[in-house]
Design a protein around this motif. Structure first.
Motif, PDB file in Angstrom:
ATOM      1  N   ASN A  18       0.822  -1.210   0.000  1.00 25.12           N
ATOM      2  CA  ASN A  18       0.000   0.000   0.000  1.00 25.12           C
ATOM      3  C   ASN A  18       0.856   1.259   0.000  1.00 25.12           C
ATOM      4  N   LYS A  19       1.949   1.245   0.740  1.00 21.95           N
ATOM      5  CA  LYS A  19       2.828   2.414   0.778  1.00 21.95           C
ATOM      6  C   LYS A  19       3.511   2.635  -0.569  1.00 21.95           C
ATOM      7  N   ILE A  20       3.830   1.547  -1.260  1.00 26.57           N
ATOM      8  CA  ILE A  20       4.441   1.668  -2.590  1.00 26.57           C
ATOM      9  C   ILE A  20       3.418   2.177  -3.597  1.00 26.57           C
ATOM     10  N   VAL A  21       2.231   1.581  -3.579  1.00 25.26           N
ATOM     11  CA  VAL A  21       1.182   1.964  -4.529  1.00 25.26           C
ATOM     12  C   VAL A  21       0.747   3.408  -4.310  1.00 25.26           C
ATOM     13  N   GLN A  22       0.640   3.822  -3.053  1.00 24.72           N
ATOM     14  CA  GLN A  22       0.207   5.182  -2.732  1.00 24.72           C
ATOM     15  C   GLN A  22       1.356   6.186  -2.801  1.00 24.72           C
ATOM     16  N   LEU A  23       2.552   5.696  -3.162  1.00 24.47           N
ATOM     17  CA  LEU A  23       3.745   6.529  -3.342  1.00 24.47           C
ATOM     18  C   LEU A  23       4.269   7.127  -2.043  1.00 24.47           C
ATOM     19  N   GLU A  24       3.899   6.527  -0.910  1.00 24.91           N
ATOM     20  CA  GLU A  24       4.523   6.924   0.351  1.00 24.91           C
ATOM     21  C   GLU A  24       5.985   6.481   0.341  1.00 24.91           C
ATOM     22  N   TYR A  25       6.239   5.311  -0.236  1.00 22.26           N
ATOM     23  CA  TYR A  25       7.601   4.917  -0.578  1.00 22.26           C
ATOM     24  C   TYR A  25       7.797   5.351  -2.029  1.00 22.26           C
ATOM     25  N   GLU A  26       8.692   6.277  -2.251  1.00 20.27           N
ATOM     26  CA  GLU A  26       8.832   6.868  -3.578  1.00 20.27           C
ATOM     27  C   GLU A  26       9.610   5.956  -4.523  1.00 20.27           C
ATOM     28  N   PRO A  27       9.382   6.096  -5.837  1.00 14.12           N
ATOM     29  CA  PRO A  27      10.154   5.322  -6.808  1.00 14.12           C
ATOM     30  C   PRO A  27      11.650   5.522  -6.589  1.00 14.12           C
ATOM     31  N   ASN A  28      12.397   4.429  -6.632  1.00 14.45           N
ATOM     32  CA  ASN A  28      13.856   4.407  -6.465  1.00 14.45           C
ATOM     33  C   ASN A  28      14.308   4.624  -5.019  1.00 14.45           C
ATOM     34  N   GLU A  29      13.378   4.703  -4.082  1.00  9.28           N
ATOM     35  CA  GLU A  29      13.756   4.869  -2.676  1.00  9.28           C
ATOM     36  C   GLU A  29      14.345   3.567  -2.137  1.00  9.28           C
ATOM     37  N   ARG A  30      15.443   3.685  -1.401  1.00 15.43           N
ATOM     38  CA  ARG A  30      16.046   2.493  -0.806  1.00 15.43           C
ATOM     39  C   ARG A  30      15.241   2.060   0.414  1.00 15.43           C
ATOM     40  N   LEU A  31      15.031   0.746   0.544  1.00 18.90           N
ATOM     41  CA  LEU A  31      14.320   0.171   1.679  1.00 18.90           C
ATOM     42  C   LEU A  31      15.319  -0.626   2.514  1.00 18.90           C
ATOM     43  N   VAL A  32      15.522  -0.200   3.746  1.00 19.31           N
ATOM     44  CA  VAL A  32      16.515  -0.822   4.624  1.00 19.31           C
ATOM     45  C   VAL A  32      15.811  -1.778   5.580  1.00 19.31           C
ATOM     46  N   GLU A  33      16.254  -3.018   5.611  1.00 27.03           N
ATOM     47  CA  GLU A  33      15.578  -4.048   6.403  1.00 27.03           C
ATOM     48  C   GLU A  33      15.488  -3.688   7.880  1.00 27.03           C
ATOM     49  N   ASP A  34      16.579  -3.193   8.467  1.00 24.55           N
ATOM     50  CA  ASP A  34      16.557  -2.854   9.895  1.00 24.55           C
ATOM     51  C   ASP A  34      15.502  -1.793  10.194  1.00 24.55           C
ATOM     52  N   VAL A  35      15.427  -0.802   9.330  1.00 24.63           N
ATOM     53  CA  VAL A  35      14.466   0.289   9.521  1.00 24.63           C
ATOM     54  C   VAL A  35      13.042  -0.233   9.384  1.00 24.63           C
ATOM     55  N   LEU A  36      12.813  -1.073   8.379  1.00 22.82           N
ATOM     56  CA  LEU A  36      11.477  -1.626   8.154  1.00 22.82           C
ATOM     57  C   LEU A  36      11.056  -2.546   9.293  1.00 22.82           C
ATOM     58  N   ALA A  37      11.973  -3.394   9.739  1.00 24.48           N
ATOM     59  CA  ALA A  37      11.656  -4.320  10.828  1.00 24.48           C
ATOM     60  C   ALA A  37      11.275  -3.554  12.089  1.00 24.48           C
ATOM     61  N   SER A  38      11.976  -2.465  12.338  1.00 23.43           N
ATOM     62  CA  SER A  38      11.662  -1.639  13.505  1.00 23.43           C
ATOM     63  C   SER A  38      10.324  -0.932  13.339  1.00 23.43           C
ATOM     64  N   ALA A  39      10.076  -0.409  12.141  1.00 23.22           N
ATOM     65  CA  ALA A  39       8.838   0.336  11.888  1.00 23.22           C
ATOM     66  C   ALA A  39       7.609  -0.556  12.026  1.00 23.22           C
ATOM     67  N   PHE A  40       7.716  -1.788  11.543  1.00 19.77           N
ATOM     68  CA  PHE A  40       6.577  -2.708  11.586  1.00 19.77           C
ATOM     69  C   PHE A  40       6.584  -3.595  12.839  1.00 19.77           C
ATOM     70  N   GLU A  41       7.659  -3.470  13.625  1.00 19.47           N
ATOM     71  CA  GLU A  41       7.793  -4.255  14.857  1.00 19.47           C
ATOM     72  C   GLU A  41       7.691  -5.757  14.571  1.00 19.47           C
ATOM     73  N   VAL A  42       8.497  -6.187  13.599  1.00 19.18           N
ATOM     74  CA  VAL A  42       8.519  -7.600  13.214  1.00 19.18           C
ATOM     75  C   VAL A  42       9.964  -8.069  13.112  1.00 19.18           C
TER      76      VAL A  42
END
Length: 218
Positions: free
Chosen positions: A17-41
């Motif tokens: 949803n964040k990709i489709v809604q462009l909250e994550y912008e095209p060509n934006e780097r996605l860092v696993e540590d940051v994502l894991a912390s953000a989603f608490e997983v």
């Protein structure tokens, strides 16, 4: 998080949803540590979600292992919409051959919802109901293969729609539901060949608007 969904499903849905809604912008780097912390997983469900997004070509993995949101381009838009044009045309044609009074009534109700949304300046709802009009043709087409491939590119199409949102509104207001009504009337008449042709024209016009929007961005 909905307990009925797995952790991987939850992360996948959120990232998609964040990709489709462009909250994550095209060509934006996605860092696993940051994502894991953000989603608490943990890393495992996160990586499972990323793998699914890779299959859908919503994210890409570079040779160095880094993950990026997929880019947008006029060339890709043309490729996707060409495929969509053929498949949507085929689905509409075959749905016409298998049309039922119940589906016709639902199509007509959806047209009314689109009209009402325009009257109340609810542009996002008008576009949403427009997609629903198309989706109502999927089941009566009796072509699960075509529907499968349409669903595969659905999220990629949605990204391009978001990019061209303001111009898409102008396009839709210029032809306020007219093309959907033309399709509906042809479906009622049972002219499957004209339905296919009209649907393909409808998709090509949408592509033209998307390309126009992308020219300022890519």
């Amino acid at each position: 998080m909905d307990k009925r969904r797995s952790t991987s499903d939850f992360v996948y849905d959120e990232m998609k949803n964040k990709i489709v809604q462009l909250e994550y912008e095209p060509n934006e780097r996605l860092v696993e540590d940051v994502l894991a912390s953000a989603f608490e997983v943990s890393r495992t469900p996160l990586r499972q979600a990323i793998a699914r997004l890779e299959i859908e070509k919503l994210v890409i993995r570079k040779r160095n292992g880094r993950i990026y949101v997929a880019s947008l381009s006029i060339e890709e838009a043309i490729e996707i919409y060409k495929v969509r044009e053929v498949l949507e045309g085929l689905v509409a044609k075959e749905a016409t051959l298998n049309m039922t009074p119940d589906i016709l009534a639902k199509l007509e109700d959806t047209l009314s919802l689109i009209d009402r949304a325009y009257e109340e300046d609810r542009n996002a709802d008008a576009i949403k109901y427009g997609f629903e009009f198309h989706h109502l043709l999927y089941k009566p087409s009796n072509n699960p293969t075509a529907v499968h491939f349409l669903n595969q590119i659905k999220n990629r199409i949605e990204r391009y729609r978001q990019i061209g949102e303001s111009k898409q509104f102008r396009y839709l207001h210029h032809l306020p539901n007219k093309e959907h009504y033309e399709l509906f009337n042809l479906i009622k008449e049972g002219d499957e060949n004209k339905v296919e042709a009209e649907m393909r024209v409808h998709i090509r016009r949408s592509l033209e608007t998307t390309i126009d929007s992308l020219k300022d961005l890519v």
